[in-house]
Write a protein that holds these residues in place. Structure first.
Motif, PDB file in Angstrom:
ATOM      1  N   ALA A   8      29.123 -10.951  -7.647  1.00 14.19           N
ATOM      2  CA  ALA A   8      28.271 -10.861  -7.774  1.00 14.19           C
ATOM      3  C   ALA A   8      27.618  -9.229  -8.459  1.00 14.19           C
ATOM      4  O   ALA A   8      28.050  -8.543  -7.359  1.00 14.19           O
ATOM      5  N   PRO A   9      26.751  -8.896  -8.149  1.00 11.32           N
ATOM      6  CA  PRO A   9      25.771  -7.335  -8.179  1.00 11.32           C
ATOM      7  C   PRO A   9      26.157  -6.935  -7.002  1.00 11.32           C
ATOM      8  O   PRO A   9      26.206  -5.771  -6.989  1.00 11.32           O
ATOM      9  N   PRO A  14      29.308   0.087  -3.933  1.00  7.05           N
ATOM     10  CA  PRO A  14      30.727   0.306  -3.123  1.00  7.05           C
ATOM     11  C   PRO A  14      29.960   0.610  -1.419  1.00  7.05           C
ATOM     12  O   PRO A  14      30.949   0.873  -0.428  1.00  7.05           O
ATOM     13  N   GLU A  15      28.780   1.214  -1.355  1.00 11.16           N
ATOM     14  CA  GLU A  15      28.091   1.042   0.374  1.00 11.16           C
ATOM     15  C   GLU A  15      28.606   0.275   0.477  1.00 11.16           C
ATOM     16  O   GLU A  15      28.458   0.054   1.909  1.00 11.16           O
ATOM     17  N   ILE A  16      27.610  -1.170   0.198  1.00 11.98           N
ATOM     18  CA  ILE A  16      27.628  -2.714   0.769  1.00 11.98           C
ATOM     19  C   ILE A  16      29.004  -2.904   0.457  1.00 11.98           C
ATOM     20  O   ILE A  16      29.387  -3.550   1.743  1.00 11.98           O
ATOM     21  N   ARG A  17      29.987  -2.230   0.032  1.00 10.61           N
ATOM     22  CA  ARG A  17      31.114  -3.242  -0.312  1.00 10.61           C
ATOM     23  C   ARG A  17      32.160  -2.216   1.290  1.00 10.61           C
ATOM     24  O   ARG A  17      32.617  -3.136   2.219  1.00 10.61           O
ATOM     25  N   ALA A  18      31.483  -1.057   1.103  1.00  7.76           N
ATOM     26  CA  ALA A  18      32.561  -0.294   2.566  1.00  7.76           C
ATOM     27  C   ALA A  18      32.027  -1.104   3.604  1.00  7.76           C
ATOM     28  O   ALA A  18      32.575  -1.329   4.624  1.00  7.76           O
ATOM     29  N   SER A  40      40.340  -9.172   5.209  1.00  5.36           N
ATOM     30  CA  SER A  40      39.176  -8.219   4.691  1.00  5.36           C
ATOM     31  C   SER A  40      38.625  -8.281   3.185  1.00  5.36           C
ATOM     32  O   SER A  40      38.886  -9.566   2.953  1.00  5.36           O
ATOM     33  N   LEU A  41      37.867  -7.258   3.063  1.00  5.74           N
ATOM     34  CA  LEU A  41      37.075  -7.452   2.052  1.00  5.74           C
ATOM     35  C   LEU A  41      37.857  -8.138   1.232  1.00  5.74           C
ATOM     36  O   LEU A  41      37.574  -9.336   0.122  1.00  5.74           O
ATOM     37  N   ASP A  42      39.253  -7.319   0.547  1.00  8.17           N
ATOM     38  CA  ASP A  42      39.512  -8.086  -0.569  1.00  8.17           C
ATOM     39  C   ASP A  42      40.176  -9.137  -0.582  1.00  8.17           C
ATOM     40  O   ASP A  42      40.126  -9.773  -1.046  1.00  8.17           O
ATOM     41  N   ALA A  43      40.827  -9.548   0.875  1.00 17.34           N
ATOM     42  CA  ALA A  43      41.056 -10.735   0.393  1.00 17.34           C
ATOM     43  C   ALA A  43      40.667 -11.779   0.925  1.00 17.34           C
ATOM     44  O   ALA A  43      40.977 -12.797   0.299  1.00 17.34           O
ATOM     45  N   ASP A  89      21.092  -2.395   7.148  1.00 22.13           N
ATOM     46  CA  ASP A  89      21.691  -1.621   7.981  1.00 22.13           C
ATOM     47  C   ASP A  89      21.718  -0.279   7.313  1.00 22.13           C
ATOM     48  O   ASP A  89      21.789   0.666   7.640  1.00 22.13           O
ATOM     49  N   LEU A  90      21.821  -0.958   6.211  1.00 18.42           N
ATOM     50  CA  LEU A  90      21.581   0.574   4.909  1.00 18.42           C
ATOM     51  C   LEU A  90      20.554   0.933   4.755  1.00 18.42           C
ATOM     52  O   LEU A  90      20.396   2.126   3.762  1.00 18.42           O
TER      53      LEU A  90
END
Length: 93
Positions: A8-9, A14-18, A40-43, A89-90
């Motif tokens: 998804a967009p 990168p900030e949202i992923r982190a 984790s996010l990747d997992a 939060d961001l």
């Protein structure tokens, strides 16, 4: 030929992923739809992709074969609640 997962967009940022990764690692929160169990996010993204590709059918053909025949790529999406909290939060809408 196997389908590629499409993210998804929001998951390209990168900030949202982190932030999502931190929630998954620190709090054990599920931040990706169908990503339950990932640490984790990747997992969680890999789990969701596997579940969407492999869990499509219990017919004679395997889930992977059916996924290969389905139109379009598998879409990996963030959990709406987690995404909303991260954006807040961001300081984003």
């Amino acid at each position: 030929m196997a389908q590629q997962a499409e993210k998804a967009p929001e998951l390209q940022d990168p900030e949202i992923r982190a932030e999502l990764d931190q929630r998954a690692r620190d709090a054990g929160e599920t931040v990706i739809k169908s990503g339950t169990g990932g640490k984790s996010l990747d997992a969680q993204e890999r789990l969701a992709e596997g579940r969407k590709k492999g869990g499509l059918s219990r017919t004679a053909e395997s889930g992977k074969e059916r996924a290969d025949e389905e139109a379009g790529a598998v879409l990996i999406e963030p959990d709406e609640k987690a995404l909303k909290e991260v954006k807040k939060d961001l300081g984003r809408k």
